[in-house]
Design a protein around this motif. Structure first.
Motif, mmCIF file in Angstrom:
data_model
loop_
_atom_site.group_PDB
_atom_site.id
_atom_site.type_symbol
_atom_site.label_atom_id
_atom_site.label_comp_id
_atom_site.label_asym_id
_atom_site.label_seq_id
_atom_site.Cartn_x
_atom_site.Cartn_y
_atom_site.Cartn_z
ATOM 1 N N LEU A 8 0.925 -1.227 0.197
ATOM 2 C CA LEU A 8 0.087 0.184 0.087
ATOM 3 C C LEU A 8 0.746 1.360 0.013
ATOM 4 C CD1 LEU A 8 -2.614 -1.134 2.619
ATOM 5 C CD2 LEU A 8 -2.766 -1.258 0.045
ATOM 6 N N SER A 9 2.235 1.204 -0.382
ATOM 7 C CA SER A 9 3.012 2.111 -0.500
ATOM 8 C C SER A 9 2.512 3.376 -1.467
ATOM 9 C CB SER A 9 4.669 1.791 -0.987
ATOM 10 O OG SER A 9 4.356 1.329 -1.967
ATOM 11 N N HIS A 10 2.670 4.618 -0.931
ATOM 12 C CA HIS A 10 2.328 5.646 -1.817
ATOM 13 C C HIS A 10 0.790 5.800 -1.807
ATOM 14 C CE1 HIS A 10 6.323 5.059 -3.005
ATOM 15 N NE2 HIS A 10 6.259 6.213 -4.104
ATOM 16 N N SER A 11 0.083 5.089 -0.890
ATOM 17 C CA SER A 11 -1.445 5.442 -0.620
ATOM 18 C C SER A 11 -1.702 6.672 0.017
ATOM 19 C CB SER A 11 -1.779 4.278 0.099
ATOM 20 O OG SER A 11 -1.942 2.938 -0.380
ATOM 21 N N SER A 12 -2.843 7.149 -0.395
ATOM 22 C CA SER A 12 -3.228 8.411 0.408
ATOM 23 C C SER A 12 -4.475 7.915 0.985
ATOM 24 C CB SER A 12 -3.360 9.408 -0.632
ATOM 25 O OG SER A 12 -3.886 10.758 -0.052
ATOM 26 N N PHE A 13 -4.844 8.578 2.386
ATOM 27 C CA PHE A 13 -6.190 8.355 2.896
ATOM 28 C C PHE A 13 -6.216 9.806 3.502
ATOM 29 C CE2 PHE A 13 -3.869 4.349 3.562
ATOM 30 C CZ PHE A 13 -4.632 3.523 3.617
ATOM 31 N N ASN A 14 -7.506 10.313 2.979
ATOM 32 C CA ASN A 14 -8.009 11.714 3.279
ATOM 33 C C ASN A 14 -9.497 11.671 3.849
ATOM 34 O OD1 ASN A 14 -8.141 14.326 3.496
ATOM 35 N ND2 ASN A 14 -8.609 14.741 1.299
ATOM 36 N N CYS A 15 -9.578 12.294 5.056
ATOM 37 C CA CYS A 15 -10.764 12.396 5.974
ATOM 38 C C CYS A 15 -11.489 11.001 6.241
ATOM 39 C CB CYS A 15 -11.897 13.091 5.019
ATOM 40 S SG CYS A 15 -11.383 14.903 4.889
ATOM 41 N N CYS A 16 -10.535 10.127 6.645
ATOM 42 C CA CYS A 16 -10.949 8.761 6.977
ATOM 43 C C CYS A 16 -11.193 8.400 8.333
ATOM 44 C CB CYS A 16 -10.055 7.617 6.179
ATOM 45 S SG CYS A 16 -10.031 7.694 4.390
ATOM 46 N N ASP A 17 -12.136 7.476 8.786
ATOM 47 C CA ASP A 17 -11.939 7.129 9.986
ATOM 48 C C ASP A 17 -11.316 5.860 10.159
ATOM 49 O OD1 ASP A 17 -12.666 6.318 12.612
ATOM 50 O OD2 ASP A 17 -14.936 6.120 12.484
ATOM 51 N N LEU A 18 -10.135 6.057 11.025
ATOM 52 C CA LEU A 18 -9.176 4.895 10.942
ATOM 53 C C LEU A 18 -9.536 4.433 12.686
ATOM 54 C CD1 LEU A 18 -6.417 5.974 8.948
ATOM 55 C CD2 LEU A 18 -8.188 4.573 8.248
ATOM 56 N N SER A 19 -10.187 4.823 13.428
ATOM 57 C CA SER A 19 -10.220 4.476 14.731
ATOM 58 C C SER A 19 -10.141 3.025 15.029
ATOM 59 C CB SER A 19 -11.315 5.282 15.512
ATOM 60 O OG SER A 19 -12.591 4.994 14.989
ATOM 61 N N GLU A 20 -9.623 2.541 16.055
ATOM 62 C CA GLU A 20 -9.305 1.334 16.446
ATOM 63 C C GLU A 20 -8.700 0.411 15.250
ATOM 64 O OE1 GLU A 20 -10.402 0.123 19.322
ATOM 65 O OE2 GLU A 20 -11.086 2.072 19.602
ATOM 66 N N THR A 21 -7.882 1.170 14.323
ATOM 67 C CA THR A 21 -7.197 0.394 13.458
ATOM 68 C C THR A 21 -5.931 -0.256 13.948
ATOM 69 O OG1 THR A 21 -7.829 1.742 11.713
ATOM 70 C CG2 THR A 21 -5.797 0.573 11.132
ATOM 71 N N GLU A 22 -5.413 -1.458 13.806
ATOM 72 C CA GLU A 22 -4.360 -2.112 14.166
ATOM 73 C C GLU A 22 -3.433 -2.104 12.978
ATOM 74 O OE1 GLU A 22 -3.476 -6.686 16.030
ATOM 75 O OE2 GLU A 22 -5.095 -5.472 16.917
ATOM 76 N N ILE A 23 -2.276 -1.746 13.196
ATOM 77 C CA ILE A 23 -1.077 -1.884 12.157
ATOM 78 C C ILE A 23 -0.004 -2.690 12.905
ATOM 79 C CG2 ILE A 23 0.588 -0.722 10.743
ATOM 80 C CD1 ILE A 23 -1.321 1.443 10.898
ATOM 81 N N GLN A 24 0.541 -4.011 12.247
ATOM 82 C CA GLN A 24 1.267 -4.717 12.706
ATOM 83 C C GLN A 24 2.393 -5.130 11.608
ATOM 84 O OE1 GLN A 24 -0.124 -8.321 14.729
ATOM 85 N NE2 GLN A 24 -1.620 -7.142 15.902
ATOM 86 N N CYS A 25 3.856 -5.116 11.976
ATOM 87 C CA CYS A 25 4.734 -5.579 11.040
ATOM 88 C C CYS A 25 4.885 -4.920 9.574
ATOM 89 C CB CYS A 25 4.641 -7.229 11.010
ATOM 90 S SG CYS A 25 4.834 -8.116 12.541
ATOM 91 N N CYS A 26 4.580 -3.632 9.746
ATOM 92 C CA CYS A 26 4.383 -2.624 8.545
ATOM 93 C C CYS A 26 5.416 -1.902 8.589
ATOM 94 C CB CYS A 26 2.955 -2.106 8.492
ATOM 95 S SG CYS A 26 1.607 -3.225 8.390
ATOM 96 N N ASN A 27 6.066 -1.544 7.301
ATOM 97 C CA ASN A 27 7.042 -0.596 6.981
ATOM 98 C C ASN A 27 6.146 0.861 6.893
ATOM 99 O OD1 ASN A 27 8.909 1.072 6.164
ATOM 100 N ND2 ASN A 27 9.641 -0.047 4.154
#
Length: 134
Positions: A8-27
């Motif tokens: 998902l490199s170079h992705s763009s998230f704008n005005c997103c609800d990322l609450s409770e998002t879990e990110i593991q083992c990511c660059n």
């Protein structure tokens, strides 16, 4: 929604609800966040070298076991570059068990600063020549 083994490199998230998002083992190197609410965010086992935080609220923040590596992984390399704080408020803060070897404090308000029970402002005043005192 679950992403696994995705680039998902170079992705763009704008005005997103990322609450409770879990990110593991990511660059996330080079990642940029602006105008975000990270209240209650928890980061552990992370390389935050060259992290820049600007214009943030940090009341109640806890920084723990930072800058000296993980004691359980003594052979792991870590960035030994000095940490810098500028224009920050540590008012009523507490700093414990930290290494300030060769630290340099410049233009800091030290009113009421106490280190190991010693009022530093009073200590400095005892050593400042009379002609330099205000």
């Amino acid at each position: 929604m679950k992403f696994e083994q995705q680039n998902l490199s170079h992705s763009s998230f704008n005005c997103c609800d990322l609450s409770e998002t879990e990110i593991q083992c990511c660059n996330g190197s080079g990642m940029s966040m602006n105008d975000v609410n990270l209240t209650g965010m928890h980061i552990s086992d992370a390389n935050l070298s060259e992290l820049a935080i600007d214009g943030a609220q940090w009341g109640g923040a806890l920084f723990q076991s930072i800058g000296h590596g993980d004691p359980s992984k003594p052979d792991a390399e870590h960035n030994k570059e000095g940490v810098r704080f500028s224009d920050c408020s540590f008012q009523n803060g507490r700093i414990t068990d930290c290494d300030f070897t060769n630290a340099n404090f410049q233009n800091c308000d030290i009113s009421g600063l106490v280190i190991n029970g010693i009022n530093i402002e009073e200590l400095i005043q005892k050593h400042v020549p009379v002609e330099q005192r205000e």
